[in-house]
Scaffold this motif. Structure first.
Motif, PDB file in Angstrom:
ATOM      1  N   GLN A  18     -29.099  55.269 -37.602  1.00  0.00           N
ATOM      2  CA  GLN A  18     -28.951  56.772 -37.149  1.00  0.00           C
ATOM      3  C   GLN A  18     -29.861  57.727 -37.731  1.00  0.00           C
ATOM      4  N   LEU A  21     -33.603  57.459 -36.381  1.00  0.00           N
ATOM      5  CA  LEU A  21     -33.526  58.071 -34.898  1.00  0.00           C
ATOM      6  C   LEU A  21     -33.673  59.655 -35.335  1.00  0.00           C
ATOM      7  N   TRP A  25     -37.011  61.737 -34.575  1.00  0.00           N
ATOM      8  CA  TRP A  25     -36.606  62.880 -33.567  1.00  0.00           C
ATOM      9  C   TRP A  25     -37.204  64.050 -33.950  1.00  0.00           C
ATOM     10  N   ALA A  30     -38.876  62.420 -29.784  1.00  0.00           N
ATOM     11  CA  ALA A  30     -38.431  61.313 -29.183  1.00  0.00           C
ATOM     12  C   ALA A  30     -37.679  60.621 -30.284  1.00  0.00           C
ATOM     13  N   PHE A  31     -37.162  59.168 -29.666  1.00  0.00           N
ATOM     14  CA  PHE A  31     -36.515  58.286 -30.652  1.00  0.00           C
ATOM     15  C   PHE A  31     -37.464  57.017 -30.744  1.00  0.00           C
TER      16      PHE A  31
ATOM     17  N   THR B  72     -31.558  55.320 -27.846  1.00  0.00           N
ATOM     18  CA  THR B  72     -31.435  56.564 -28.047  1.00  0.00           C
ATOM     19  C   THR B  72     -30.712  56.764 -29.200  1.00  0.00           C
ATOM     20  N   ASN B  73     -30.203  58.115 -29.645  1.00  0.00           N
ATOM     21  CA  ASN B  73     -29.433  58.350 -30.889  1.00  0.00           C
ATOM     22  C   ASN B  73     -27.945  58.565 -30.026  1.00  0.00           C
ATOM     23  N   ALA B  74     -27.514  58.187 -28.871  1.00  0.00           N
ATOM     24  CA  ALA B  74     -26.364  58.345 -28.694  1.00  0.00           C
ATOM     25  C   ALA B  74     -25.328  57.126 -29.332  1.00  0.00           C
ATOM     26  N   GLU B 213     -38.200  58.330 -24.827  1.00  0.00           N
ATOM     27  CA  GLU B 213     -38.188  59.891 -24.582  1.00  0.00           C
ATOM     28  C   GLU B 213     -36.917  60.168 -23.781  1.00  0.00           C
ATOM     29  N   VAL B 214     -36.521  61.361 -23.867  1.00  0.00           N
ATOM     30  CA  VAL B 214     -35.226  62.074 -23.211  1.00  0.00           C
ATOM     31  C   VAL B 214     -35.648  63.225 -22.586  1.00  0.00           C
ATOM     32  N   PRO B 217     -34.628  67.101 -25.336  1.00  0.00           N
ATOM     33  CA  PRO B 217     -34.130  66.574 -26.482  1.00  0.00           C
ATOM     34  C   PRO B 217     -32.928  67.493 -27.258  1.00  0.00           C
ATOM     35  N   VAL B 218     -32.814  68.745 -27.257  1.00  0.00           N
ATOM     36  CA  VAL B 218     -32.040  69.749 -27.726  1.00  0.00           C
ATOM     37  C   VAL B 218     -30.736  69.454 -27.465  1.00  0.00           C
ATOM     38  N   MET B 220     -29.613  66.824 -25.726  1.00  0.00           N
ATOM     39  CA  MET B 220     -29.497  65.443 -26.126  1.00  0.00           C
ATOM     40  C   MET B 220     -28.431  65.480 -27.590  1.00  0.00           C
ATOM     41  N   MET B 221     -29.243  66.113 -28.508  1.00  0.00           N
ATOM     42  CA  MET B 221     -28.678  66.064 -29.815  1.00  0.00           C
ATOM     43  C   MET B 221     -27.529  67.014 -29.725  1.00  0.00           C
ATOM     44  N   GLN B 224     -24.615  64.641 -28.462  1.00  0.00           N
ATOM     45  CA  GLN B 224     -24.578  63.612 -29.213  1.00  0.00           C
ATOM     46  C   GLN B 224     -23.566  64.082 -30.438  1.00  0.00           C
ATOM     47  N   TRP B 225     -24.038  65.296 -31.041  1.00  0.00           N
ATOM     48  CA  TRP B 225     -23.271  65.620 -31.983  1.00  0.00           C
ATOM     49  C   TRP B 225     -21.599  65.950 -31.735  1.00  0.00           C
TER      50      TRP B 225
END
Lengths: 163, 616
Positions: A18, A21, A25, A30-31, B72-74, B213-214, B217-218, B220-221, B224-225
């Motif tokens: 994590q 990542l 980011w 991006a990841f 992704t960071n999910a 790429e997503v 991104p914001v 997404m973050m 995920q949080w």
């Protein structure tokens, strides 16, 4: 100048990446772990996982090695930062760093390293187990001893006495 | 595919007969309709493969599919699904694995790989970003998964590459052979490894340096949080699974009298504690380990005990810790342990490790050995046939047969066919404990009624991951349900099936559902892809995928007659324990299940349902 440092406890790391990542980011939106400047190393033999990133050395060899003075100190955080418009991509810093924590980015043709996210590192936020924290800690005697030992070994090596 | 993020937009089509590799765009319409992974791959398979194909013939395709959240960071976005026609079941199979391999494929720039045909000689696929090629693998053929991975890292000169491979079991087309990545993570069930072996494909080694790429991104973050917060607060995902792994279930299921023992003849194992997560943590656990982006970390790194080293030493590779291994998962400790009446943890760890190295599903292996043990104790087969005494509890026989099965040596050649075919061959088909040719996992459906329905209706044969109603019926997540009741179980099984299928399709791990919900997962998905979707739409996509799989299975010749349980589950009451006297009342649940699914009385999706879901 802040006395906060990235404090890493490998015992708590589970190897999930994590941090990589989050780091990529912040840099690219991006990841892309290959762009991360914190990396998790897996030691199979010890069944352990070790995130490693720039120690922000007081006596930073990357900075000393740079022929064009492209590495500077951030006045706020004390982080050693790469000045992208000055860096010529010669990789001398990558060779000089004893910890392997400054990288050469092929696409940008420049060095890249941890800048502590201007004082709020994303990797510390992302870590689910508290293995990476950004905090004021007493480095303890062992870090000093370790630093001296590494330094001595390096000096002996370049003076041709072996290590 | 500029419009849909999360995806790379590219798939690789590899024709092994022609030796060709073609990069083509992902079908965006299907990606929108079927979410990803399991769903999109099922859509490709239904379009491209005749349901009546012989699973081990070149005409079958083998698809490796990631989801839009893989890489992704999910939390737990580590998964890929192997989709093909399974040799064990004759049904469309969907076999899932985590680790680091699938994100690496995304970083290399590909969402899926479709393998067609059959290579004349053994080959492996090498992927380094844009560089993709089939390379000779004669020198790897016959080698275990562990050696194959080490050799590929060396010979490619890219030690960071990730390897998914088959071992001798896949090469020898053991019907429950697995595909194993990073030595210990496996697309385990239904024999996907045998399909890979039938194509002469040894491994896929991949290294990717690109980005996923997503769309936002914001967002997404933030999403995920929020989900990470759910997982931190839920006891199972923050404490239970990290501390004890899935093995936390051993004592729990045993206490409920639902732990199948001696090939489902009993429902409690007197020595369950000796093979429990608590025992592992106390005596053998080196550390827990995460898959990519996982904030739970249920993986086990375990040691063989000092006493066990002499008999069951494990060396995973030249570099690895001498007596350390990974696992076992609960299902494997059950199949190799309780189901065979074995309480020797070292033997279980050894057999489990061999399964990883040889590339075999420990659930079907253990369950088939258990069935053989029943045949042996009944006198149906003799030591002359088996070559070794095969009574319940014989740990040495377990380890010996694990080896023999992978190489189809001795009696292992019978085990390699699975317990259905083995039982039929020796004239006792009722010894098979499973559905559609695939062996049950570790929950007695007589004690947990919903699991019986889940097993019977699972599209890939008996499986705990398709409708894990244990979550509600035993653990109480999302809310407690009486395990003995049949009322409401049709709706419960359907809800679990649809949600699990949807989560699978995103590329996330199903274990998320122990600590979070579709309401937290969906915002991550929409932030990643940019395609508007409600929570209900996501669950409906799960239903769509389920129906598509079912439709294909119907065309493959499976009918409602295959949605059944062994006689023992339906007619023989549990002899002792908290669930004493119980049988599974499938007959009370199945008609209601078909009705609630919108299917005909003989279990076929009706046109109205297919039209509603946009399948026809």
């Amino acid at each position: 100048m802040s006395d906060q440092v990235l404090s890493i406890d490998p015992e708590k790391c589970t190897g999930c990446k994590q941090c990589e990542l989050a780091c990529s980011w912040i840099q690219t939106g991006a990841f892309q772990p290959s762009k991360s400047v914190i990396r998790v190393h897996v030691f199979d033999e010890q069944a352990s996982f070790a995130p490693y990133a720039c120690f922000q050395c007081d006596e930073a060899w990357c900075m000393q090695a740079c022929p064009v003075n492209a590495i500077d100190v951030d006045g706020q955080t004390g982080a050693k930062i790469v000045l992208d418009d000055v860096c010529v991509g010669c990789k001398l810093c990558v060779i000089a760093c004893p910890f392997g924590t400054i990288f050469y980015d092929k696409q940008a043709d420049a060095a890249t390293k941890c800048d502590l996210c201007a004082g709020d590192p994303a990797c510390a936020h992302a870590c689910p187990t508290g293995a990476i924290e950004f905090s004021s800690v007493d480095p303890g005697e062992w870090v000093v001893d370790f630093g001296v030992a590494v330094n001595d070994a390096y000096v002996r090596a370049i003076e041709g006495e072996g290590s | 595919m500029a419009d849909l993020k999360g995806w790379t937009g590219n798939i690789l089509r590899v024709n092994l007969s022609a030796g060709s590799v073609v990069k083509e765009p992902l079908n965006e319409e299907w990606a929108r309709q079927y979410v990803g992974g399991r769903g999109v791959a099922a859509r490709y398979l239904s379009e491209e493969v005749d349901p009546e194909v012989d699973p081990l013939a070149p005409e079958n395709s083998l698809i490796f599919a990631t989801g839009p959240l893989t890489g992704t960071n999910a939390s737990c976005g580590s998964r890929y699904m192997v989709v093909t026609k399974g040799p064990l079941t004759g049904a469309m199979t969907t076999s899932n694995s985590g680790g680091m391999w699938a994100p690496e494929l995304k970083f290399a720039g590909y969402d899926m790989i479709i393998f067609e045909g059959k290579s004349e000689r053994p080959v492996y696929l090498w992927i380094l970003d844009d560089e993709v090629e089939l390379r000779p693998a004669e020198h790897l053929w016959g080698k275990g998964v562990f050696d194959t991975e080490d050799l590929l890292k060396r010979e490619t000169g890219v030690p960071d590459c990730r390897v998914a491979a088959i071992g001798p079991a896949g090469e020898n087309q053991v019907l429950f052979a697995a595909i194993v990545n990073e030595k210990f993570r496996a697309a385990g069930r239904s024999g996907v490894g045998a399909v890979m072996g039938s194509k002469n494909l040894k491994a896929i080694a991949v290294r990717g340096t690109g980005a996923v790429e997503v769309d936002d991104p914001v967002a997404m973050m933030r999403a995920q949080w929020a989900m990470k917060q759910d997982l931190t607060e839920a006891p199972l995902t923050s404490e239970g699974l990290p501390a004890y792994g899935t093995l936390a279930l051993m004592n729990v299921i045993n206490e409920h009298g639902a732990l199948p023992t001696n090939n489902y003849q009993l429902a409690q194992f007197e020595n369950a504690e000796k093979i429990s997560g608590e025992e592992l943590a106390e005596t053998r656990l080196a550390t827990n380990k995460a898959c990519f982006a996982c904030t739970i970390a249920c993986g086990r790194v375990s040691r063989i005990s000092d006493e066990g080293v002499g008999r069951y030493a494990v060396t995973t590779s030249a570099r690895n810790w001498k007596h350390a291994t990974e696992g076992p998962e609960y299902e494997n400790a059950w199949s190799l342990g309780a189901d065979c009446g074995i309480d020797d943890f070292d033997a279980i760890l050894k057999s489990n490790t061999l399964c990883n190295d040889y590339g075999m599903d420990p659930i079907s292996l253990g369950a088939t050995i258990a069935a053989a043990m029943e045949l042996y104790e009944k006198g149906t087969i003799s030591e002359e046939q088996t070559g070794l005494p095969l009574g319940f509890g014989n740990a040495d026989a377990l380890v010996a047969l694990t080896e023999q099965t992978a190489f189809r040596r001795g009696f292992g050649d019978e085990i390699a066919e699975g317990s259905k075919r083995m039982g039929e061959k020796f004239g006792d088909p009722d010894v098979f404990m499973g559905v559609k040719g695939q062996e049950f996992p570790a929950y007695d459906p007589r004690a947990i009624q919903g699991m019986g329905l889940g097993y019977a209706t699972s599209n890939r044969g008996a499986c705990h991951l398709r409708a894990y109603t244990v979550s509600a019926e035993i653990v109480g997540i999302p809310e407690p349900v009486d395990p003995r009741a049949t009322e409401g179980k049709a709706e419960l099984a359907i809800a679990f099936q649809n949600i699990s299928t949807a989560v699978d399709a995103t590329g996330l791990c199903i274990f998320l559902t122990f600590g979070t919900s579709i309401e937290s997962i969906r915002p991550i998905l929409t932030a990643a892809t940019g395609a508007a979707m409600s929570d209900a739409d996501l669950v409906t996509a799960g239903e769509r995928i389920w129906n598509l799989e079912r439709l294909w299975n119907n065309r493959a010749g499976l009918t409602s007659a295959d949605d059944t349980l062994p006689k023992r589950m339906l007619n023989e009451p549990i002899p002792a324990g908290p669930a004493q006297g119980e049988v599974n009342k499938l007959g009370e649940m199945l008609p209601e299940y078909y009705r609630a699914r919108g299917w005909s009385e003989d279990g076929r999706p009706l046109d109205a349902k297919l039209a509603e879901l946009g399948i026809i």
